[in-house]
Design a protein around this motif. Structure first.
Motif, short mmCIF file in Angstrom:
data_model
loop_
_atom_site.label_atom_id
_atom_site.label_comp_id
_atom_site.label_asym_id
_atom_site.label_seq_id
_atom_site.Cartn_x
_atom_site.Cartn_y
_atom_site.Cartn_z
N TRP A 304 0.81 -1.22 0.00
CA TRP A 304 0.00 0.00 0.00
C TRP A 304 0.84 1.27 0.00
O TRP A 304 0.85 2.04 -0.95
CB TRP A 304 -1.00 -0.04 1.16
CG TRP A 304 -1.89 1.18 1.22
CD1 TRP A 304 -2.00 2.08 2.23
CD2 TRP A 304 -2.81 1.63 0.20
NE1 TRP A 304 -2.92 3.05 1.93
CE2 TRP A 304 -3.43 2.81 0.68
CE3 TRP A 304 -3.15 1.18 -1.06
CZ2 TRP A 304 -4.36 3.52 -0.04
CZ3 TRP A 304 -4.09 1.89 -1.80
CH2 TRP A 304 -4.68 3.05 -1.29
N ASP A 334 -2.01 -4.94 -2.18
CA ASP A 334 -3.10 -4.15 -1.56
C ASP A 334 -4.08 -3.67 -2.62
O ASP A 334 -4.08 -4.15 -3.77
CB ASP A 334 -2.47 -3.01 -0.74
CG ASP A 334 -3.32 -2.61 0.45
OD1 ASP A 334 -4.36 -1.95 0.23
OD2 ASP A 334 -2.97 -2.95 1.60
N ASP A 335 -4.89 -2.73 -2.25
CA ASP A 335 -5.97 -2.18 -3.07
C ASP A 335 -5.47 -1.77 -4.45
O ASP A 335 -4.38 -1.21 -4.58
CB ASP A 335 -6.52 -0.95 -2.31
CG ASP A 335 -7.84 -0.48 -2.83
OD1 ASP A 335 -8.35 -1.07 -3.80
OD2 ASP A 335 -8.37 0.48 -2.25
N TRP A 379 -5.59 -7.98 -1.01
CA TRP A 379 -6.51 -7.05 -0.33
C TRP A 379 -7.91 -7.19 -0.91
O TRP A 379 -8.08 -7.26 -2.13
CB TRP A 379 -6.02 -5.63 -0.55
CG TRP A 379 -6.82 -4.54 0.11
CD1 TRP A 379 -6.59 -3.96 1.32
CD2 TRP A 379 -7.98 -3.85 -0.43
NE1 TRP A 379 -7.52 -2.97 1.58
CE2 TRP A 379 -8.39 -2.89 0.51
CE3 TRP A 379 -8.70 -3.97 -1.61
CZ2 TRP A 379 -9.47 -2.05 0.32
CZ3 TRP A 379 -9.80 -3.13 -1.81
CH2 TRP A 379 -10.17 -2.18 -0.85
N ARG A 412 -15.79 7.72 1.62
CA ARG A 412 -14.73 7.28 0.71
C ARG A 412 -15.36 6.86 -0.63
O ARG A 412 -14.96 5.87 -1.22
CB ARG A 412 -13.91 6.13 1.32
CG ARG A 412 -12.49 6.12 0.82
CD ARG A 412 -11.73 4.86 1.22
NE ARG A 412 -10.32 5.00 0.84
CZ ARG A 412 -9.51 3.99 0.60
NH1 ARG A 412 -9.92 2.75 0.73
NH2 ARG A 412 -8.27 4.20 0.26
N LYS A 445 -6.20 -9.63 3.17
CA LYS A 445 -6.31 -8.43 4.01
C LYS A 445 -7.73 -7.93 3.80
O LYS A 445 -8.06 -7.41 2.73
CB LYS A 445 -5.28 -7.39 3.59
CG LYS A 445 -5.42 -6.07 4.35
CD LYS A 445 -4.35 -5.07 3.97
CE LYS A 445 -4.59 -3.73 4.65
NZ LYS A 445 -3.61 -2.72 4.25
N ASP A 447 -10.65 -5.62 4.37
CA ASP A 447 -10.80 -4.22 4.79
C ASP A 447 -12.29 -3.86 4.93
O ASP A 447 -13.17 -4.58 4.45
CB ASP A 447 -10.11 -3.32 3.76
CG ASP A 447 -9.51 -2.08 4.38
OD1 ASP A 447 -9.98 -1.66 5.45
OD2 ASP A 447 -8.58 -1.51 3.78
N ASN A 449 -14.04 0.06 5.02
CA ASN A 449 -13.59 1.45 5.11
C ASN A 449 -14.66 2.50 5.29
O ASN A 449 -14.44 3.65 4.94
CB ASN A 449 -12.75 1.79 3.88
CG ASN A 449 -11.33 1.30 4.03
OD1 ASN A 449 -10.71 1.50 5.07
ND2 ASN A 449 -10.80 0.64 3.02
N CYS A 483 -8.85 -5.53 8.88
CA CYS A 483 -8.46 -4.12 8.70
C CYS A 483 -9.75 -3.33 8.56
O CYS A 483 -10.72 -3.81 7.98
CB CYS A 483 -7.62 -4.00 7.43
SG CYS A 483 -7.21 -2.30 6.98
N SER A 485 -10.05 0.70 7.86
CA SER A 485 -9.37 2.01 7.85
C SER A 485 -8.26 1.97 8.89
O SER A 485 -8.12 2.87 9.70
CB SER A 485 -10.33 3.15 8.18
OG SER A 485 -11.58 2.96 7.57
N GLY A 486 -7.49 0.92 8.91
CA GLY A 486 -6.51 0.69 9.98
C GLY A 486 -7.18 -0.12 11.07
O GLY A 486 -7.78 -1.16 10.83
N TRP A 502 -4.94 -5.16 11.40
CA TRP A 502 -4.09 -4.05 10.96
C TRP A 502 -4.29 -2.95 11.98
O TRP A 502 -5.37 -2.35 12.08
CB TRP A 502 -4.45 -3.62 9.52
CG TRP A 502 -3.58 -2.50 9.02
CD1 TRP A 502 -3.99 -1.39 8.36
CD2 TRP A 502 -2.14 -2.40 9.13
NE1 TRP A 502 -2.90 -0.59 8.05
CE2 TRP A 502 -1.76 -1.19 8.53
CE3 TRP A 502 -1.15 -3.20 9.69
CZ2 TRP A 502 -0.42 -0.76 8.47
CZ3 TRP A 502 0.17 -2.78 9.64
CH2 TRP A 502 0.53 -1.58 9.03
N ASP A 505 -3.61 2.65 10.27
CA ASP A 505 -3.03 3.13 9.02
C ASP A 505 -1.84 4.04 9.29
O ASP A 505 -1.11 4.40 8.37
CB ASP A 505 -4.07 3.91 8.21
CG ASP A 505 -4.90 3.01 7.34
OD1 ASP A 505 -4.60 1.80 7.26
OD2 ASP A 505 -5.87 3.50 6.71
#
Ligand code: GLA
Length: 707
Positions: A304, A334-335, A379, A412, A445, A447, A449, A483, A485-486, A502, A505
């Motif tokens: 990332w 990652d993304d 991710w 987001r 991973k 996520d 968000n 994860c 957003s962290g 995670w 961030d």
């Protein structure tokens, strides 16, 4: 079965009073009381009983683990709800109870025939001395029952007059706050539909001034990943409780006749001597789980902060090669790998490899990664949908909303996918399953968000749990990172189906010292994702030396999140030294006991891990800001076996107090041999350090071979 139970484990006693037909009471939760005969147990309960007081009920109120308004509890009710025209608070009568043979686990069945509910309570004391408590309520009445809340509680004694809880935000998770435990309610509610960066993790009450190594403390965690609440409540009659459960929105839980609702587990931990002990119970409990990750936690390169959305096969292959040279063991893409995902405005839901970026698919990269001896991770953000995606265009009605009449505000640039819909759930499960079958992907991973603004959270959270469980059943070796957003989804509910979090961030090492310290109250180091970032932090603009960055990541599940192709040869070589140290130390770091010293200067932090057998320990001395004194004073090194002798030496590559105005103490070069007791009580002189620097010390039991 006896009316009084005394569960004991790992220095904790839990006494349960089951006399009469009322719900179980807890006359004592705290320090181990030793072996108590039935007569002494009865005397303990008799000695604790309150008299009736003027202006109150004729019969003194008895506080149970589900405090009932019908019994006279003036605080937050353990259960509230209504059945159309009748909002009567339940008054449960116990119908049956049992203890699982040989276990410290009680099950109680109760009912209120008038209100039309039955209740099952489960209470256990684990081997680690952790109390676990949950409740299930079933509608036995004629029509629907609308559940308002189901919030079990545990009492704390009068000496618990100070509260510690945690708050935070994106990039700054787990900031502690302390205040007096006054009369009234200290309520922490979370309505984000995910655990939240600001979730408290623990609601702690203790003796005034408690620290990591001193003061009696009690703490509670709600093991749930959706809306939740925890509270500390004190009444004028002297009752004090910690309580918690899922936060249910009006109308969210409508129990049809015969339907049940089960609360999340509430986990209570106790420390006779401060937070380390309370925290250690959670760590031991987690480590005892059948699915706790026990394989060496692989050094993880995450792409990332190295490339963000700028993915191309050649760059990522180069990155994989330098990562492997530095000692990485897992490579996480990652993304940005899936259709339409060139930035964060589009693509979520279209879980197909983007052929324009990856014309040959991901297989060549995955094969390269495996060829370099690393595992491969990917991710995903399965619970989300971008309005600008093929999925949203095909199924606009799959967007989760409180009412079809309006779409929740974007966050987001994305929305939540309604996983409680069988079609949406089936689609996501099918896509994830297909990706995992197509290539050797060992790790997701996972996520999440955005908050679930203006959307029901309960059924979504339950669906996410089901989805993870189904995927893991099909792919038993799959590891999942939580994860959000962290560190927005850190809780023991998600950790029943994931293998690490995670943590944030923010990988600025100074911020990470605090974030890891407080997240680490709940989770042991092997579950905390901790990466070495670029010298200039992308989220704070601070610059830190490599030793500070790596020495911070060392105390978690170590990884790298830095464009190593742009790092100098010297930096890569130094990083490889740290990776080698992590690989050598992880058996100790990921099974040992975490310790934190209470140092009088808030600028100097001391933390470490002591091997489970007490033979070795690693400590970090962390200068978080300029210190009050120069030269630095003494630091205590806690947690070693008091009677044993230890040789203490600086541990390379974390052995250099960098900078011209810094100085190691005279003992530094040759080390020092002292007993565990002397190290814990008197300590050793610390080196004078620049701010935002750290050094490592290793203590080795002399009998086990002095260095
Ligand atoms: C979130 C995560 C980051 C990264 C980005 C990708 O912010 O916390 O680590 O994965 O999403 O979009």
């Amino acid at each position: 079965m006896a009316d009084l139970l005394h569960f004991r484990a790992a220095g904790t006693s839990l006494v349960l009073d089951l006399s009469g037909t009322g719900l179980p009471r807890v006359p004592h939760w705290g320090a181990d009381l030793g072996e108590l005969s039935p007569g002494r147990l009865a005397a303990l309960v008799a000695a604790e009983a309150a008299p009736a007081v003027a202006g109150d009920l004729d019969e003194p109120f008895a506080l149970s683990v589900l405090p009932q308004a019908s019994a006279g509890w003036p605080g937050t009710p353990g259960l509230s709800g209504h059945r159309d025209s009748c909002a009567a608070a339940p008054a449960f009568t116990v119908r049956g109870r049992s203890v699982v043979a040989g276990q410290r686990r009680l099950r109680v069945e109760a009912a209120d025939a008038d209100v039309g509910l039955t209740l099952t309570l489960e209470i256990e004391l684990t081997d680690a001395g952790l109390v676990r408590l949950r409740a299930e309520v079933t509608n036995t009445g004629p029509g629907p029952y609308h559940l308002g809340e189901l919030t079990p509680a545990l009492p704390v004694p009068p000496q618990a007059t100070e509260i510690l809880d945690l708050t935070g935000r994106h990039l700054r998770e787990r900031a502690p706050q302390r205040h007096a435990f006054t009369l009234g309610t200290h309520l922490r509610e979370n309505r984000r539909g995910r655990t939240g960066s600001d979730a408290t993790l623990l609601q702690i009450a203790g003796e005034p001034g408690f620290g990591f190594r001193s003061g009696e403390v009690w703490g509670l965690h709600v093991a749930w990943s959706g809306n939740h609440r925890s509270l500390a409540e004190r009444t004028p009659a002297g009752h004090a409780v910690l309580a918690g459960g899922e936060l249910l929105l009006p109308g969210e839980i409508r129990l049809a006749p015969g339907d049940s609702y089960t609360s999340p587990w509430l986990c209570g931990s106790y420390g006779r001597h401060g937070l380390d002990e309370l925290s250690g119970r959670f760590h031991r409990h987690l480590r005892a789980r059948a699915r706790h990750p026990v394989s060496p936690r692989p050094v993880t390169l995450n792409t990332w902060e190295a490339v963000y959305f700028d993915q191309d096969p050649a760059t990522l292959e180069r990155l994989a090669r330098v990562a492997a040279e530095a000692g990485a063991e897992r490579f996480v893409l990652d993304d940005g790998w899936f259709r339409g995902r060139r930035d964060d405005r589009a693509g979520l839901g279209d879980w197909y490899v983007d052929e324009r970026v990856w014309p040959a698919g991901l297989s060549p990269l995955i094969e390269t990664v495996h060829g370099l001896g690393m595992r491969f991770g990917l991710w995903v953000e399965p619970e989300m949908i971008s309005p600008d995606s093929g999925l949203a265009r095909a199924h606009p009605d799959w967007i989760l909303a409180a009412t079809p009449a309006r779409t929740p505000p974007a966050a987001r640039h994305q929305q939540v996918l309604d996983l409680a819909r069988p079609d949406a759930y089936g689609y996501v499960l099918g896509r994830l399953d297909a990706l995992l079958r197509a290539d050797r992907i060992d790790y997701l991973k996972w996520d999440h968000n955005r908050d679930l603004v203006d959307a029901p959270a309960h059924r979504q959270t339950a669906a996410v749990y089901r989805l993870m469980d189904a995927l893991r059943a099909r792919h038993p070796h799959l590891e999942i990172e939580s994860c959000s957003s962290g560190g927005g989804r850190v809780d023991l509910g998600i950790l029943e189906r994931t293998d690490r979090v995670w943590t944030s961030d923010c990988i600025d090492a100074l911020e990470r010292q605090r974030i890891q310290r407080w997240t680490g109250l709940l989770l042991p180091p092997e579950l905390l994702g901790a990466h070495v970032g670029a010298p200039l932090s992308h989220t704070t603009g601070r610059t830190h030396g490599l030793d500070f960055r790596a020495g911070t990541a060392l105390f978690g599940h170590f990884g790298i999140e830095w464009d190593l192709t742009a790092a100098s040869a010297a930096e890569r070589a130094r990083l490889a030294e740290w990776v080698a140290l992590y690989r050598a130390l992880r058996p100790l770091l990921h099974t040992g006991t975490v310790v934190r010293a209470d140092h009088p200067d808030p600028a100097l932090w001391v933390h470490g891990v002591v091997a489970a057998d007490g033979a070795r320990a690693v400590f970090a001395l962390v200068q978080t800001a300029t210190g009050v004194h120069s030269p630095a004073g003494r630091v205590r090194l806690p947690g070693l076996t008091p009677e044993d002798e230890y040789r203490v030496l600086p541990l390379p590559p974390g052995d250099r107090p960098e900078g011209p105005f810094t100085a190691p103490p005279p003992w530094w070069e040759r080390g020092v041999t002292l007993s565990g007791r002397v190290l814990a009580e008197a300590g050793v002189r610390a080196p004078t350090l620049f701010p935002e620097r750290l050094v490592l010390l290793e203590a080795v039991r002399v009998a086990d071979g002095p260095r």
